[in-house]
Design a protein around this motif. Structure first.
Motif, PDB file in Angstrom:
ATOM      1  N   VAL A   1       0.880  -1.167   0.000  1.00  0.00           N
ATOM      2  CA  VAL A   1       0.000   0.000   0.000  1.00  0.00           C
ATOM      3  C   VAL A   1       0.917   1.215   0.000  1.00  0.00           C
ATOM      4  O   VAL A   1       1.904   1.253   0.737  1.00  0.00           O
ATOM      5  CB  VAL A   1      -0.902   0.001   1.247  1.00  0.00           C
ATOM      6  N   GLU A   2       0.597   2.202  -0.836  1.00  0.00           N
ATOM      7  CA  GLU A   2       1.442   3.393  -0.923  1.00  0.00           C
ATOM      8  C   GLU A   2       1.273   4.245   0.334  1.00  0.00           C
ATOM      9  O   GLU A   2       0.166   4.647   0.664  1.00  0.00           O
ATOM     10  CB  GLU A   2       1.045   4.201  -2.162  1.00  0.00           C
ATOM     11  N   CYS A   3       2.399   4.498   1.026  1.00  0.00           N
ATOM     12  CA  CYS A   3       2.378   5.271   2.274  1.00  0.00           C
ATOM     13  C   CYS A   3       3.323   6.468   2.171  1.00  0.00           C
ATOM     14  O   CYS A   3       4.255   6.471   1.376  1.00  0.00           O
ATOM     15  CB  CYS A   3       2.810   4.405   3.451  1.00  0.00           C
ATOM     16  N   TRP A   4       3.066   7.474   3.005  1.00  0.00           N
ATOM     17  CA  TRP A   4       3.963   8.626   3.098  1.00  0.00           C
ATOM     18  C   TRP A   4       5.210   8.199   3.848  1.00  0.00           C
ATOM     19  O   TRP A   4       5.107   7.681   4.956  1.00  0.00           O
ATOM     20  CB  TRP A   4       3.287   9.772   3.855  1.00  0.00           C
ATOM     21  N   PRO A   5       6.407   8.403   3.286  1.00  0.00           N
ATOM     22  CA  PRO A   5       7.627   7.978   3.998  1.00  0.00           C
ATOM     23  C   PRO A   5       7.828   8.734   5.306  1.00  0.00           C
ATOM     24  O   PRO A   5       8.346   8.170   6.265  1.00  0.00           O
ATOM     25  CB  PRO A   5       8.755   8.285   3.004  1.00  0.00           C
ATOM     26  N   GLU A   6       7.367   9.991   5.378  1.00  0.00           N
ATOM     27  CA  GLU A   6       7.596  10.797   6.579  1.00  0.00           C
ATOM     28  C   GLU A   6       6.780  10.308   7.777  1.00  0.00           C
ATOM     29  O   GLU A   6       7.246  10.321   8.902  1.00  0.00           O
ATOM     30  CB  GLU A   6       7.225  12.277   6.334  1.00  0.00           C
ATOM     31  N   THR A   7       5.524   9.890   7.509  1.00  0.00           N
ATOM     32  CA  THR A   7       4.630   9.554   8.626  1.00  0.00           C
ATOM     33  C   THR A   7       4.240   8.088   8.665  1.00  0.00           C
ATOM     34  O   THR A   7       3.818   7.588   9.700  1.00  0.00           O
ATOM     35  CB  THR A   7       3.331  10.388   8.538  1.00  0.00           C
ATOM     36  N   GLY A   8       4.350   7.408   7.529  1.00  0.00           N
ATOM     37  CA  GLY A   8       3.904   6.018   7.463  1.00  0.00           C
ATOM     38  C   GLY A   8       2.405   5.889   7.246  1.00  0.00           C
ATOM     39  O   GLY A   8       1.873   4.785   7.176  1.00  0.00           O
ATOM     40  N   PHE A   9       1.709   7.021   7.096  1.00  0.00           N
ATOM     41  CA  PHE A   9       0.269   6.977   6.855  1.00  0.00           C
ATOM     42  C   PHE A   9       0.000   6.608   5.399  1.00  0.00           C
ATOM     43  O   PHE A   9       0.784   6.915   4.509  1.00  0.00           O
ATOM     44  CB  PHE A   9      -0.390   8.332   7.155  1.00  0.00           C
ATOM     45  N   VAL A  10      -1.145   5.986   5.172  1.00  0.00           N
ATOM     46  CA  VAL A  10      -1.553   5.602   3.821  1.00  0.00           C
ATOM     47  C   VAL A  10      -1.667   6.853   2.955  1.00  0.00           C
ATOM     48  O   VAL A  10      -2.233   7.861   3.368  1.00  0.00           O
ATOM     49  CB  VAL A  10      -2.900   4.851   3.863  1.00  0.00           C
ATOM     50  N   LYS A  11      -1.113   6.772   1.744  1.00  0.00           N
ATOM     51  CA  LYS A  11      -1.084   7.914   0.834  1.00  0.00           C
ATOM     52  C   LYS A  11      -2.273   7.905  -0.124  1.00  0.00           C
ATOM     53  O   LYS A  11      -2.918   8.922  -0.339  1.00  0.00           O
ATOM     54  CB  LYS A  11       0.219   7.888   0.049  1.00  0.00           C
ATOM     55  N   LYS A  12      -2.548   6.737  -0.749  1.00  0.00           N
ATOM     56  CA  LYS A  12      -3.698   6.660  -1.649  1.00  0.00           C
ATOM     57  C   LYS A  12      -4.247   5.242  -1.650  1.00  0.00           C
ATOM     58  O   LYS A  12      -3.512   4.271  -1.480  1.00  0.00           O
ATOM     59  CB  LYS A  12      -3.341   7.116  -3.061  1.00  0.00           C
ATOM     60  N   LEU A  13      -5.564   5.161  -1.840  1.00  0.00           N
ATOM     61  CA  LEU A  13      -6.250   3.876  -1.881  1.00  0.00           C
ATOM     62  C   LEU A  13      -7.221   3.860  -3.054  1.00  0.00           C
ATOM     63  O   LEU A  13      -7.842   4.876  -3.362  1.00  0.00           O
ATOM     64  CB  LEU A  13      -7.042   3.639  -0.588  1.00  0.00           C
ATOM     65  N   GLN A  14      -7.344   2.698  -3.661  1.00  0.00           N
ATOM     66  CA  GLN A  14      -8.315   2.527  -4.737  1.00  0.00           C
ATOM     67  C   GLN A  14      -9.599   1.963  -4.141  1.00  0.00           C
ATOM     68  O   GLN A  14      -9.577   0.924  -3.489  1.00  0.00           O
ATOM     69  CB  GLN A  14      -7.756   1.568  -5.793  1.00  0.00           C
ATOM     70  N   ARG A  15     -10.685   2.656  -4.350  1.00  0.00           N
ATOM     71  CA  ARG A  15     -11.969   2.185  -3.838  1.00  0.00           C
ATOM     72  C   ARG A  15     -12.468   1.029  -4.680  1.00  0.00           C
ATOM     73  O   ARG A  15     -11.930   0.732  -5.741  1.00  0.00           O
ATOM     74  CB  ARG A  15     -12.989   3.332  -3.864  1.00  0.00           C
TER      75      ARG A  15
END
Length: 88
Positions: A47-61
């Motif tokens: 899953v694509e995540c932000w490297p700075e925070t580790g939060f999910v960056k984008k999701l496909q519905r």
């Protein structure tokens, strides 16, 4: 049996915000229980995540449109109790 095949044993609602709750909030906004269900449905390994925070960056519905998320926290305190934490 692979973890992706498992169904959750129980569900609880989040009480406090955390990194885990933030990511669950994002998956649930996009229509999935969590990362395991997303990977299973979309047949992806990562899953694509932000490297700075580790939060999910984008999701496909499920309708194949995309949700794009900020690198900062998006789940406000008033939303935390709505997040479901699944136990496997």
């Amino acid at each position: 049996m692979a973890k992706a095949d498992l169904k959750p044993k129980s569900i609880r609602h989040a009480k406090n915000w955390s990194d885990e709750v933030e990511n669950l909030y994002r998956f649930q906004q996009a229509g999935y229980r969590d990362e395991f269900e997303y990977k299973q449905v979309k047949q992806v390994d990562t899953v694509e995540c932000w490297p700075e925070t580790g939060f999910v960056k984008k999701l496909q519905r499920r309708d194949n449109t995309y949700y794009y998320y900020n690198k900062q926290r998006e789940c406000e305190d008033k939303e935390v109790h709505k997040v479901k934490v699944y136990v496997y």
